[in-house]
Design a protein around this motif. Structure first.
Motif, mmCIF file in Angstrom:
data_model
loop_
_atom_site.group_PDB
_atom_site.id
_atom_site.type_symbol
_atom_site.label_atom_id
_atom_site.label_comp_id
_atom_site.label_asym_id
_atom_site.label_seq_id
_atom_site.Cartn_x
_atom_site.Cartn_y
_atom_site.Cartn_z
ATOM 1 N N ALA A 56 0.777 -1.253 0.000
ATOM 2 C CA ALA A 56 0.000 0.000 0.000
ATOM 3 C C ALA A 56 0.803 1.294 0.000
ATOM 4 O O ALA A 56 1.248 1.741 -1.060
ATOM 5 C CB ALA A 56 -0.999 -0.011 1.139
ATOM 6 N N ARG A 57 1.016 1.854 1.159
ATOM 7 C CA ARG A 57 1.568 3.191 1.250
ATOM 8 C C ARG A 57 2.971 3.283 0.655
ATOM 9 O O ARG A 57 3.282 4.202 -0.098
ATOM 10 C CB ARG A 57 1.578 3.600 2.732
ATOM 11 C CG ARG A 57 1.926 5.038 2.973
ATOM 12 C CD ARG A 57 1.926 5.309 4.482
ATOM 13 N NE ARG A 57 2.906 6.343 4.780
ATOM 14 C CZ ARG A 57 2.646 7.448 5.487
ATOM 15 N NH1 ARG A 57 1.449 7.625 5.982
ATOM 16 N NH2 ARG A 57 3.574 8.346 5.705
ATOM 17 N N ASP A 58 3.837 2.318 0.990
ATOM 18 C CA ASP A 58 5.199 2.320 0.457
ATOM 19 C C ASP A 58 5.191 2.093 -1.053
ATOM 20 O O ASP A 58 5.980 2.674 -1.789
ATOM 21 C CB ASP A 58 6.048 1.233 1.125
ATOM 22 C CG ASP A 58 6.344 1.572 2.578
ATOM 23 O OD1 ASP A 58 6.258 2.770 2.929
ATOM 24 O OD2 ASP A 58 6.638 0.649 3.348
ATOM 25 N N LEU A 59 4.288 1.243 -1.475
ATOM 26 C CA LEU A 59 4.176 0.967 -2.904
ATOM 27 C C LEU A 59 3.817 2.245 -3.656
ATOM 28 O O LEU A 59 4.401 2.556 -4.701
ATOM 29 C CB LEU A 59 3.102 -0.106 -3.123
ATOM 30 C CG LEU A 59 2.802 -0.513 -4.561
ATOM 31 C CD1 LEU A 59 4.045 -0.984 -5.284
ATOM 32 C CD2 LEU A 59 1.739 -1.608 -4.588
ATOM 33 N N SER A 81 5.177 6.570 -7.217
ATOM 34 C CA SER A 81 5.211 8.033 -7.396
ATOM 35 C C SER A 81 6.628 8.517 -7.673
ATOM 36 O O SER A 81 6.835 9.395 -8.513
ATOM 37 C CB SER A 81 4.690 8.751 -6.151
ATOM 38 O OG SER A 81 3.399 8.328 -5.846
ATOM 39 N N ALA A 82 7.589 7.968 -6.952
ATOM 40 C CA ALA A 82 8.986 8.376 -7.148
ATOM 41 C C ALA A 82 9.421 8.090 -8.582
ATOM 42 O O ALA A 82 10.080 8.907 -9.226
ATOM 43 C CB ALA A 82 9.891 7.660 -6.157
ATOM 44 N N ILE A 137 7.744 10.720 -10.759
ATOM 45 C CA ILE A 137 8.262 12.069 -10.544
ATOM 46 C C ILE A 137 9.667 12.192 -11.137
ATOM 47 O O ILE A 137 10.013 13.219 -11.725
ATOM 48 C CB ILE A 137 8.230 12.426 -9.037
ATOM 49 C CG1 ILE A 137 6.772 12.577 -8.594
ATOM 50 C CG2 ILE A 137 9.027 13.692 -8.743
ATOM 51 C CD1 ILE A 137 6.578 12.760 -7.093
ATOM 52 N N GLY A 138 10.450 11.131 -11.016
ATOM 53 C CA GLY A 138 11.784 11.136 -11.633
ATOM 54 C C GLY A 138 11.709 11.398 -13.122
ATOM 55 O O GLY A 138 12.492 12.176 -13.682
ATOM 56 N N ARG A 139 10.726 10.781 -13.749
ATOM 57 C CA ARG A 139 10.575 10.973 -15.197
ATOM 58 C C ARG A 139 10.165 12.405 -15.537
ATOM 59 O O ARG A 139 10.582 12.955 -16.550
ATOM 60 C CB ARG A 139 9.560 9.979 -15.765
ATOM 61 C CG ARG A 139 10.122 8.561 -15.778
ATOM 62 C CD ARG A 139 9.063 7.547 -16.086
ATOM 63 N NE ARG A 139 8.758 7.455 -17.493
ATOM 64 C CZ ARG A 139 9.367 6.652 -18.353
ATOM 65 N NH1 ARG A 139 10.374 5.915 -17.963
ATOM 66 N NH2 ARG A 139 8.999 6.604 -19.605
ATOM 67 N N GLU A 140 9.330 12.984 -14.703
ATOM 68 C CA GLU A 140 8.936 14.380 -14.951
ATOM 69 C C GLU A 140 10.145 15.304 -14.816
ATOM 70 O O GLU A 140 10.340 16.218 -15.633
ATOM 71 C CB GLU A 140 7.841 14.830 -13.974
ATOM 72 C CG GLU A 140 6.544 14.029 -14.011
ATOM 73 C CD GLU A 140 5.769 14.171 -15.311
ATOM 74 O OE1 GLU A 140 6.006 15.136 -16.052
ATOM 75 O OE2 GLU A 140 4.931 13.287 -15.596
ATOM 76 N N ILE A 145 3.699 16.471 -11.536
ATOM 77 C CA ILE A 145 4.292 16.049 -10.255
ATOM 78 C C ILE A 145 3.287 16.279 -9.128
ATOM 79 O O ILE A 145 3.098 15.414 -8.265
ATOM 80 C CB ILE A 145 5.615 16.815 -9.980
ATOM 81 C CG1 ILE A 145 6.684 16.395 -10.987
ATOM 82 C CG2 ILE A 145 6.103 16.553 -8.543
ATOM 83 C CD1 ILE A 145 7.992 17.187 -10.898
ATOM 84 N N SER A 146 2.613 17.426 -9.173
ATOM 85 C CA SER A 146 1.621 17.731 -8.125
ATOM 86 C C SER A 146 0.484 16.716 -8.145
ATOM 87 O O SER A 146 -0.012 16.305 -7.092
ATOM 88 C CB SER A 146 1.068 19.140 -8.325
ATOM 89 O OG SER A 146 2.129 20.066 -8.308
ATOM 90 N N GLU A 147 0.076 16.294 -9.331
ATOM 91 C CA GLU A 147 -0.961 15.261 -9.419
ATOM 92 C C GLU A 147 -0.461 13.955 -8.813
ATOM 93 O O GLU A 147 -1.209 13.236 -8.151
ATOM 94 C CB GLU A 147 -1.376 15.056 -10.884
ATOM 95 C CG GLU A 147 -2.134 16.252 -11.448
ATOM 96 C CD GLU A 147 -2.510 16.097 -12.917
ATOM 97 O OE1 GLU A 147 -3.242 16.965 -13.419
ATOM 98 O OE2 GLU A 147 -2.061 15.123 -13.561
#
Lengths: 225, 225
Positions: B74-77, B82-83, B86-89, B200-202
């Motif tokens: 869940a949360r860690d996943l 997300s990481a 975000i890295g791609r952005e 990223i904000s999304e």
């Protein structure tokens, strides 16, 4: 259990295929709207975008679910991570089609600047790249993916040529400027579609080879650095 | 075991922070190069891009490793997914800085068209969005993330204003056309930086809320559809 998982992966791939078909269709509507001076076609892009966005959210959720519930290993994990990434690229291709449609609607308010010859060629190249990159994904064809990355240069060259030609129209007559700038932006949006297809191809190579080739696939010209 | 995992997540976040700082620095070099008419600054962008690309690959690998070896729930996943996104952005924000630097080097071949006032304002807005979106990520601040999404409209409005003003320069004198088009493209690239920050904000809202708000955050004007 395992067969059910395979079934879910198959369904995920199918969603991506549908999304890719919609993305291609969307560019088609946008460019045909511009070429045929048909506002109705351009408006269709906004309808297709809604379908693309729905699929995008479905794919996001499905990828997360598969990651969370199935705890997939190696090869399957790569497939799911790739699917997540590719979904995002397709969604942005859809956004570019929307941008083109919006530009087309602006352009259609005025008489045609010139017969458009290179721009539909550029659109054709970009659409082929979308279609082929998804085929490369489905068939796990990293050779095709590599070949697509190379086509990106061809797109950039053609777009630069379009850009230069439109500059001359602007120089000739200031009344051409607004329409020429709009056409330049359409060219840019098509170039972005090709970029997204290149990203998808890089994801395919990652999927098949398990290694990222990002930042090597592109042969950018930073000659002075 | 669990502490080691937390440690790895912390290290992943730190890499993203470093990458974000580089992306911001990179836009700074590109825009300052243009503003101060300093080629050396523009060239620095290409050096920073290499660092960004290295970090991008490291983050990709780390995310995959954590997904494969730790089978997070869940949360860690969500954090890891997300990481990865975000890295791609951030990597693409770096690409936009490269585009701006390339344009700047073109523009600097000729005398200045006009004093640039709105363009550095636009750059400032875009850079703030990059910085704030990463802060929202690190602090899991979905309110800040939502607020950033709204700023995207401000960026679009300012960029349209810049675009219209540059059109008038082109109309006045055909010798202005090339430089004005280059400046229009710089504006577009900055707009793309803001778009990536919105993405990223999304992702941050998805991370915190566990639900995608994509395609709702943006208040695009499709008034006719």
């Amino acid at each position: 259990m395992e067969r059910q998982f395979d079934e879910e992966l198959r369904a995920l791939k199918e969603k991506l295929l549908r999304m890719a078909a919609l993305a291609e269709e969307s560019i088609n509507y946008a460019v045909s709207g511009l070429m045929d001076r048909n506002e109705g076609l351009a408006h269709k892009v906004f309808e297709v975008e809604e379908q693309i966005n729905r699929l995008d959210i479905e794919i996001d959720q499905k990828c997360f679910e598969l990651l969370a519930l199935k705890q997939p290993m190696a090869r399957d994990l790569r497939l799911i991570v790739s699917a997540d990434r590719i979904g995002r690229e397709l969604e942005r291709i859809g956004d570019q089609a929307v941008n083109i449609a919006q530009r087309a609607l602006e352009i259609l308010k005025f008489p045609a600047l010139k017969p458009l010859i290179d721009l539909p060629r550029l659109a054709g190249l970009a659409q082929d790249m979308v279609r082929d990159s998804i085929n490369a994904f489905v068939n796990r064809d990293d050779n095709l993916a590599r070949e697509i990355c190379k086509r990106d240069d061809e797109v950039d060259t053609l777009n630069n040529q379009i850009f230069r030609e439109l500059l001359t129209y602007m120089m000739q007559d200031p009344r051409n400027i607004e329409r020429a700038v709009d056409l330049i932006l359409v060219g840019r949006h098509l170039e972005r579609v090709a970029d997204h297809s290149t990203n998808i191809s890089e994801d395919v190579i990652y999927l098949v080879k398990g290694k990222s080739i990002k930042h090597h696939c592109e042969t950018r010209d930073f000659s002075e650095t």
